[in-house]
Write an enzyme that holds these catalytic residues in place. Structure first.
Site, mmCIF file in Angstrom:
data_model
loop_
_atom_site.group_PDB
_atom_site.id
_atom_site.type_symbol
_atom_site.label_atom_id
_atom_site.label_comp_id
_atom_site.label_asym_id
_atom_site.label_seq_id
_atom_site.Cartn_x
_atom_site.Cartn_y
_atom_site.Cartn_z
ATOM 1 N N ASP A 194 0.803 -1.423 -0.001
ATOM 2 C CA ASP A 194 0.048 -0.064 -0.034
ATOM 3 C C ASP A 194 0.696 1.315 0.008
ATOM 4 O OD1 ASP A 194 -1.996 -1.493 -0.024
ATOM 5 O OD2 ASP A 194 -2.215 -1.489 2.131
ATOM 6 N N ASP A 205 -13.242 -4.297 -2.151
ATOM 7 C CA ASP A 205 -13.249 -4.162 -0.939
ATOM 8 C C ASP A 205 -14.359 -4.384 -0.284
ATOM 9 O OD1 ASP A 205 -10.673 -3.355 -0.949
ATOM 10 O OD2 ASP A 205 -10.911 -1.381 -0.804
#
Length: 257
Positions: free
Chosen positions: A11, A130
């Site tokens: 990330d 997600d």
């Protein structure tokens, strides 16, 4: 038997690799290029870079992220976050990425999925989903969350996975927001529900804490690939250890002797 891939996820925020819990409390981990080179040496099958603040900040993914990563390693890698148009995708692929991952933009503009797939092929396109469990539902039900974990859509995860496949997605990167960063194991029910509902590969993401979690995601979750961040970043588990466990469980992996 298909080869099971083991994928570290990096990330990225403001040009640095970060890691948090449930998408918050982010901590700086290191340089994307340096970590890419290290993971290639460790035997990673591919890498996923997610520019986690791009969508929320309303800006395009940094093309330099793809450029510096390509200069640092030769294994396949994916870049996601902030791409809202075919031009954005073209720039990231031209900069060296092998695949792009579309999440929020795909939900907001499903035709973008079709356009990218038709232009570059399904193998170049991953849809990042997600997912958060819907509280109080009678059965297992998950909702698609976008905007870096900030925006509820009310869209059913299974329905969206079906739609993404129809539009031309080549893979689904499925992250459980409930399990992300907690290291208590993947959401196996979620992973299996999505993997069994589509014919394209599904990568399990969110929650790996021990080696058995990776094996369970493939055996019980029917995942085609397993992705993790913190356990790899902090050296608690190595890519090789995961591959050895998968091979011991009877799965094919790329494992140099």
């Amino acid at each position: 038997m298909d080869i099971i891939r083991v994928i570290p996820c990096l990330d990225v925020e403001k040009g640095r690799v970060v890691k948090g819990i449930n998408f918050v409390d982010l901590r700086d981990i290191g340089s994307p290029a340096e970590m890419a080179a290290a993971y290639q040496a460790a035997g990673a099958d591919e890498l996923v870079f997610l520019d986690i603040s791009a969508s929320h900040e309303g800006r395009a993914t940094r093309v330099d992220l793809a450029q510096t990563t390509r200069a640092a390693c030769s294994i396949p890698f994916v870049v996601g976050g902030g791409m809202a148009s075919q031009d954005d995708v073209a720039a990231v692929l031209a900069a060296g990425a092998d695949k792009v991952s579309l999440g929020s933009a795909a939900v907001r503009n499903p035709q973008l999925v079709k356009q990218v797939s038709e232009c570059y092929g399904p193998d170049s396109l991953i849809i990042a989903v997600d997912a958060r469990k819907v509280r109080g539902s009678a059965a297992d039900k998950w909702e698609v969350i976008i905007g870096g974990g900030r925006e509820n859509t009310g869209i059913d995860v299974i329905a969206w996975a079906h739609e993404a496949e129809k539009l031309g997605a080549g893979e689904i990167l499925l992250t459980s927001m409930d399990c992300d960063g907690v290291t208590g194991g993947y959401d196996i029910a979620l992973t299996r529900a999505v993997a069994d509902s589509v014919s394209i590969p599904v990568t399990a993401s969110g929650g790996a804490g021990k080696i058995d979690d990776f094996v369970e995601a493939v055996v019980d979750g029917h995942a085609a690939a397993v992705l993790a961040a913190s356990v790899f970043h902090y050296g608690r588990i190595t890519v090789r250890e995961v591959k050895e466990a998968l091979r011991a469980a009877g799965f094919s992996v790329n494992l140099s002797e």
